[in-house]
Design a protein around this motif. Structure first.
Motif, PDB file in Angstrom:
ATOM      1  N   HIS A   1      92.928 -42.896 -37.313  1.00 52.75           N
ATOM      2  CA  HIS A   1      92.451 -44.283 -37.301  1.00 52.75           C
ATOM      3  C   HIS A   1      90.993 -44.364 -36.821  1.00 52.75           C
ATOM      4  O   HIS A   1      90.184 -45.096 -37.401  1.00 52.75           O
ATOM      5  N   LEU A   2      90.661 -43.601 -35.785  1.00 55.95           N
ATOM      6  CA  LEU A   2      89.274 -43.577 -35.301  1.00 55.95           C
ATOM      7  C   LEU A   2      88.334 -43.065 -36.392  1.00 55.95           C
ATOM      8  O   LEU A   2      87.244 -43.617 -36.591  1.00 55.95           O
ATOM      9  N   HIS A   3      88.741 -42.004 -37.095  1.00 60.68           N
ATOM     10  CA  HIS A   3      87.907 -41.487 -38.192  1.00 60.68           C
ATOM     11  C   HIS A   3      87.780 -42.513 -39.314  1.00 60.68           C
ATOM     12  O   HIS A   3      86.692 -42.696 -39.880  1.00 60.68           O
ATOM     13  N   HIS A   4      88.873 -43.198 -39.629  1.00 57.30           N
ATOM     14  CA  HIS A   4      88.832 -44.226 -40.666  1.00 57.30           C
ATOM     15  C   HIS A   4      87.859 -45.346 -40.274  1.00 57.30           C
ATOM     16  O   HIS A   4      87.019 -45.768 -41.080  1.00 57.30           O
ATOM     17  N   GLU A   5      87.965 -45.812 -39.040  1.00 59.47           N
ATOM     18  CA  GLU A   5      87.052 -46.865 -38.570  1.00 59.47           C
ATOM     19  C   GLU A   5      85.599 -46.387 -38.594  1.00 59.47           C
ATOM     20  O   GLU A   5      84.702 -47.141 -38.977  1.00 59.47           O
ATOM     21  N   ALA A   6      85.388 -45.149 -38.172  1.00 61.10           N
ATOM     22  CA  ALA A   6      84.021 -44.608 -38.174  1.00 61.10           C
ATOM     23  C   ALA A   6      83.477 -44.566 -39.592  1.00 61.10           C
ATOM     24  O   ALA A   6      82.323 -44.937 -39.838  1.00 61.10           O
ATOM     25  N   HIS A   7      84.297 -44.122 -40.529  1.00 64.95           N
ATOM     26  CA  HIS A   7      83.849 -44.063 -41.919  1.00 64.95           C
ATOM     27  C   HIS A   7      83.536 -45.454 -42.462  1.00 64.95           C
ATOM     28  O   HIS A   7      82.520 -45.658 -43.132  1.00 64.95           O
ATOM     29  N   GLU A   8      84.385 -46.412 -42.157  1.00 65.83           N
ATOM     30  CA  GLU A   8      84.185 -47.780 -42.643  1.00 65.83           C
ATOM     31  C   GLU A   8      82.906 -48.410 -42.094  1.00 65.83           C
ATOM     32  O   GLU A   8      82.292 -49.239 -42.758  1.00 65.83           O
ATOM     33  N   GLU A   9      82.502 -48.027 -40.891  1.00 60.25           N
ATOM     34  CA  GLU A   9      81.318 -48.617 -40.267  1.00 60.25           C
ATOM     35  C   GLU A   9      80.060 -47.767 -40.386  1.00 60.25           C
ATOM     36  O   GLU A   9      78.975 -48.233 -40.046  1.00 60.25           O
ATOM     37  N   CYS A  10      80.181 -46.540 -40.848  1.00 62.60           N
ATOM     38  CA  CYS A  10      79.011 -45.661 -40.961  1.00 62.60           C
ATOM     39  C   CYS A  10      78.020 -46.234 -41.975  1.00 62.60           C
ATOM     40  O   CYS A  10      78.348 -46.449 -43.138  1.00 62.60           O
ATOM     41  N   PHE A  11      76.810 -46.482 -41.533  1.00 62.61           N
ATOM     42  CA  PHE A  11      75.785 -47.089 -42.389  1.00 62.61           C
ATOM     43  C   PHE A  11      75.481 -46.221 -43.608  1.00 62.61           C
ATOM     44  O   PHE A  11      75.276 -46.737 -44.710  1.00 62.61           O
ATOM     45  N   ILE A  12      75.439 -44.917 -43.415  1.00 57.41           N
ATOM     46  CA  ILE A  12      75.092 -44.020 -44.522  1.00 57.41           C
ATOM     47  C   ILE A  12      76.234 -43.963 -45.530  1.00 57.41           C
ATOM     48  O   ILE A  12      76.013 -44.065 -46.737  1.00 57.41           O
TER      49      ILE A  12
END
Length: 150
Positions: free
Chosen positions: A128-139
């Motif tokens: 879930h943390l990785h999913h959230e990080a991916h969803e919010e990653c600007f790049i």
């Protein structure tokens, strides 16, 4: 809104033949913080005309995705009350033909290895943390390349 800049500088060297494609692809990239990075085309693209010791655009692309994911992940982990003590990633990208004569980095795989102070998240919380990080990653939000975390 923010603006980001990079300055690219290349020059033809004595003895090189631009018209015949016999010239070094080596150049430098200068960033606003003062860092100057030796850069080149990829040896996979231009062979001997690349500078082996320099970073190429494809490597920078993969690194930018990995870097952005890591920074966003660290933020999300902190907000979830986890303490990360180390984060290492071996990221890789695949370039392939997407149409006749057109190439693209079509897939980037991130392989983070994370160390925690105390109990880390269980597998579901980590995903879930990785999913959230991916969803919010600007790049990641800026490209159409598939990005996966393994």
């Amino acid at each position: 809104m923010a603006t980001y800049t990079a300055d690219i500088a290349w020059e033809l060297r004595d003895g090189e033949d631009f018209a015949k494609g016999r010239y070094s692809r080596g150049h430098v990239i200068s960033f606003d913080g003062g860092l100057i990075v030796p850069a080149s085309a990829s040896p996979h693209v231009v062979g001997k005309w690349a500078v082996q010791e320099a970073v190429d655009p494809e490597e920078m692309f993969v690194a930018a995705l990995s870097n952005c994911h890591m920074l966003t992940f660290l933020h999300k982990a902190r907000l979830a009350d986890f303490v990360v003590t180390a984060y290492r990633d071996h990221a890789s990208g695949i370039m392939e033909e997407i149409a006749p004569g057109r190439m693209a980095v079509t897939k980037v795989t991130l392989t983070p290895r994370i160390e925690w102070d105390g109990a880390g998240p269980d597998a579901a919380a980590l995903a879930h943390l990785h999913h959230e990080a991916h969803e919010e990653c600007f790049i990641a939000n800026s490209v159409k390349t598939e990005v996966t975390v393994t």
